[in-house]
Scaffold this motif. Structure first.
Motif, PDB file in Angstrom:
ATOM      1  N   SER A 261      38.621  12.701  34.490  1.00  0.00           N
ATOM      2  CA  SER A 261      37.106  13.641  34.503  1.00  0.00           C
ATOM      3  C   SER A 261      37.252  14.250  33.257  1.00  0.00           C
ATOM      4  CB  SER A 261      37.058  14.537  35.701  1.00  0.00           C
ATOM      5  OG  SER A 261      35.827  15.421  35.411  1.00  0.00           O
ATOM      6  N   ALA A 262      38.421  14.959  32.790  1.00  0.00           N
ATOM      7  CA  ALA A 262      38.536  15.726  31.677  1.00  0.00           C
ATOM      8  C   ALA A 262      38.292  14.742  30.494  1.00  0.00           C
ATOM      9  CB  ALA A 262      39.989  16.253  31.529  1.00  0.00           C
ATOM     10  N   ALA A 263      38.728  13.449  30.468  1.00  0.00           N
ATOM     11  CA  ALA A 263      38.726  12.541  29.476  1.00  0.00           C
ATOM     12  C   ALA A 263      37.444  12.163  29.187  1.00  0.00           C
ATOM     13  CB  ALA A 263      39.707  11.247  29.549  1.00  0.00           C
ATOM     14  N   ARG A 264      36.529  11.963  30.218  1.00  0.00           N
ATOM     15  CA  ARG A 264      35.232  11.615  30.349  1.00  0.00           C
ATOM     16  C   ARG A 264      34.319  12.735  29.588  1.00  0.00           C
ATOM     17  NH1 ARG A 264      36.058   9.259  35.392  1.00  0.00           N
ATOM     18  NH2 ARG A 264      35.218  11.269  36.367  1.00  0.00           N
ATOM     19  N   ASN A 265      34.558  14.070  29.631  1.00  0.00           N
ATOM     20  CA  ASN A 265      34.055  15.130  29.213  1.00  0.00           C
ATOM     21  C   ASN A 265      34.289  15.500  27.774  1.00  0.00           C
ATOM     22  OD1 ASN A 265      32.016  15.999  31.293  1.00  0.00           O
ATOM     23  ND2 ASN A 265      33.845  15.603  32.418  1.00  0.00           N
ATOM     24  N   VAL A 269      43.493  18.133  25.856  1.00  0.00           N
ATOM     25  CA  VAL A 269      44.277  18.799  26.284  1.00  0.00           C
ATOM     26  C   VAL A 269      44.006  19.462  27.605  1.00  0.00           C
ATOM     27  CG1 VAL A 269      45.958  20.913  25.780  1.00  0.00           C
ATOM     28  CG2 VAL A 269      44.985  19.192  23.771  1.00  0.00           C
ATOM     29  N   ILE A 270      45.021  19.665  28.554  1.00  0.00           N
ATOM     30  CA  ILE A 270      44.639  20.082  29.854  1.00  0.00           C
ATOM     31  C   ILE A 270      46.010  21.311  29.916  1.00  0.00           C
ATOM     32  CG2 ILE A 270      44.593  20.203  32.228  1.00  0.00           C
ATOM     33  CD1 ILE A 270      43.574  17.417  32.253  1.00  0.00           C
ATOM     34  N   ALA A 282      48.782  11.213  37.397  1.00  0.00           N
ATOM     35  CA  ALA A 282      48.094  11.982  36.617  1.00  0.00           C
ATOM     36  C   ALA A 282      48.749  12.059  35.170  1.00  0.00           C
ATOM     37  CB  ALA A 282      48.037  13.391  37.003  1.00  0.00           C
ATOM     38  N   LYS A 283      50.029  11.739  35.197  1.00  0.00           N
ATOM     39  CA  LYS A 283      50.917  11.542  33.886  1.00  0.00           C
ATOM     40  C   LYS A 283      50.381  10.437  33.138  1.00  0.00           C
ATOM     41  CE  LYS A 283      54.617  14.720  35.285  1.00  0.00           C
ATOM     42  NZ  LYS A 283      56.104  14.858  35.692  1.00  0.00           N
ATOM     43  N   ASP A 284      50.382   9.374  34.005  1.00  0.00           N
ATOM     44  CA  ASP A 284      50.083   7.920  33.415  1.00  0.00           C
ATOM     45  C   ASP A 284      48.522   7.851  32.991  1.00  0.00           C
ATOM     46  OD1 ASP A 284      52.680   7.094  34.655  1.00  0.00           O
ATOM     47  OD2 ASP A 284      51.536   5.923  36.595  1.00  0.00           O
ATOM     48  N   ALA A 285      47.868   8.457  33.723  1.00  0.00           N
ATOM     49  CA  ALA A 285      46.382   8.813  33.208  1.00  0.00           C
ATOM     50  C   ALA A 285      46.320   9.176  31.871  1.00  0.00           C
ATOM     51  CB  ALA A 285      45.287   9.309  34.256  1.00  0.00           C
ATOM     52  N   ALA A 286      47.076  10.363  31.722  1.00  0.00           N
ATOM     53  CA  ALA A 286      47.112  11.131  30.552  1.00  0.00           C
ATOM     54  C   ALA A 286      47.584  10.279  29.502  1.00  0.00           C
ATOM     55  CB  ALA A 286      47.884  12.427  30.642  1.00  0.00           C
ATOM     56  N   SER A 287      48.769   9.405  29.665  1.00  0.00           N
ATOM     57  CA  SER A 287      49.238   8.718  28.717  1.00  0.00           C
ATOM     58  C   SER A 287      48.160   7.752  28.082  1.00  0.00           C
ATOM     59  CB  SER A 287      50.587   8.132  29.116  1.00  0.00           C
ATOM     60  OG  SER A 287      50.940   7.409  28.031  1.00  0.00           O
ATOM     61  N   HIS A 290      45.226   9.534  26.235  1.00  0.00           N
ATOM     62  CA  HIS A 290      45.664  10.260  25.250  1.00  0.00           C
ATOM     63  C   HIS A 290      45.094  11.682  25.230  1.00  0.00           C
ATOM     64  CE1 HIS A 290      46.774   6.674  22.962  1.00  0.00           C
ATOM     65  NE2 HIS A 290      45.405   6.211  23.411  1.00  0.00           N
ATOM     66  N   VAL A 291      45.539  12.125  26.561  1.00  0.00           N
ATOM     67  CA  VAL A 291      45.119  13.570  26.985  1.00  0.00           C
ATOM     68  C   VAL A 291      46.667  14.301  27.066  1.00  0.00           C
ATOM     69  CG1 VAL A 291      44.221  15.121  28.689  1.00  0.00           C
ATOM     70  CG2 VAL A 291      43.264  13.026  28.149  1.00  0.00           C
ATOM     71  N   ASP A 292      46.772  15.426  26.238  1.00  0.00           N
ATOM     72  CA  ASP A 292      48.023  16.090  26.590  1.00  0.00           C
ATOM     73  C   ASP A 292      48.013  17.002  27.248  1.00  0.00           C
ATOM     74  OD1 ASP A 292      49.123  15.056  24.283  1.00  0.00           O
ATOM     75  OD2 ASP A 292      47.846  16.213  22.874  1.00  0.00           O
TER      76      ASP A 292
END
Length: 298
Positions: A261-265, A269-270, A282-287, A290-292
């Motif tokens: 959701s954060a990436a879509r918006n 960085v979270i 969550a860690k897999d999705a962040a990688s 490309h969300v830190d």
């Protein structure tokens, strides 16, 4: 729901997701000596029409410690037992082997409710005494799971697993019987003798070993009641309007959907607080997106 109960719910969610990934852990609690009373025996010990009064809820749904206590008597001595509610169909006393040795009782190791060929005893409350013909047992090691948790852990009611205790007095507890069904949630129970033998404190996470399944080599060891949170490597300063700050949300659970959701918006960085819990997905999705993920510095 208080903060401790909320943390328990979040912890069980995280542990179920870890189990799906092959890393199975459960919080382990040590049970002290206690008893369960039938309604008939409750009234014989406390008076006609008496109802047990709740002291505090236990983790297992519907189970609670009571204000009431009774005394178990044998020719060798007496010990005080906390009553655990609600009332049962038949009165049952649960002791450790050390308790039994001191009281001169030869109680079998049994699952709760399996009282055949178990010894009886005398129970007393003040000047009221009752004799139960059977019901004294040493509780078998067991693991509680809800049906949904059973699916996540790949276990069913009646299965047998082992618990691997880490630490200075590390050992493996075998013959842990699975109790899976409605009215159960993730928690393993051993008795005080067993906990003392391995230096285990209540709430410690222990690895579940299933016969025929090799343990996950990269499994994360735990020495505290809750998984330790590790900060991601410090990112480069974020661009304007790309930081999602959730540090103000107590006990925040960072899930795969949180990251997506954060990436879509447009967030890159979270930043999360010290009480937050990150799921493996969550860690897999962040990688992937490309969300830190950055843990706030206190």
């Amino acid at each position: 729901m208080n903060e401790q109960e909320l943390r328990g719910v979040i912890q069980r969610m995280v542990l179920a997701e870890m189990a799906r990934l092959g890393r199975a852990y459960a919080p382990v609690m040590a049970s002290n000596r206690h008893c369960h009373l039938s309604q008939a025996d409750t009234e014989r010990l406390f008076g006609p029409g008496y109802r047990l009064t709740k002291l505090r809820d236990l983790v297992q749904p519907g189970q609670y410690a009571c204000h009431e206590k009774v005394v178990l008597e044998t020719p060798k001595g007496a010990v005080t037992l906390r009553v655990v509610g609600p009332v049962r169909r038949e009165t049952q006393v649960e002791l450790s082997m050390t308790d039994c040795a001191g009281m001169g009782l030869k109680a079998p190791v049994r699952m709760s409710g399996m009282l055949e060929n178990s010894p009886g005893c005398t129970l007393r409350n003040g000047d009221r005494r009752i004799e139960i013909p059977r019901g004294v047992i040493v509780a078998a090691r067991h693991l509680h799971l809800s049906p949904e948790e059973g699916i996540a852990f790949g276990l069913k009611d009646g299965d047998t697993v082992s618990l691997q205790v880490e630490g200075e007095r590390a050992l493996t507890l075998n013959n842990v019987i699975v109790r899976c069904g409605r009215g159960h949630v993730l928690e393993a129970h051993i008795d005080r003798d067993e906990a003392n033998a391995c230096g285990l404190t209540d709430g410690t996470l222990c690895r579940i070993l299933t016969p025929g399944k090799a343990p996950e080599q990269a499994a994360v060891p735990f020495s505290r009641p809750y998984p330790a949170l590790q900060a991601s490597p410090a990112p480069k300063p974020p661009e304007r309007n790309t930081l999602l700050d959730v540090t103000g949300e107590k006990a925040k659970l960072i899930t795969e959907e949180t990251v997506l959701s954060a990436a879509r918006n447009g967030y890159r960085v979270i930043r999360y607080g010290k009480d937050a819990i990150l799921t493996p997905l969550a860690k897999d999705a962040a990688s992937e997106k490309h969300v830190d993920l950055v843990k706030a510095i206190e």
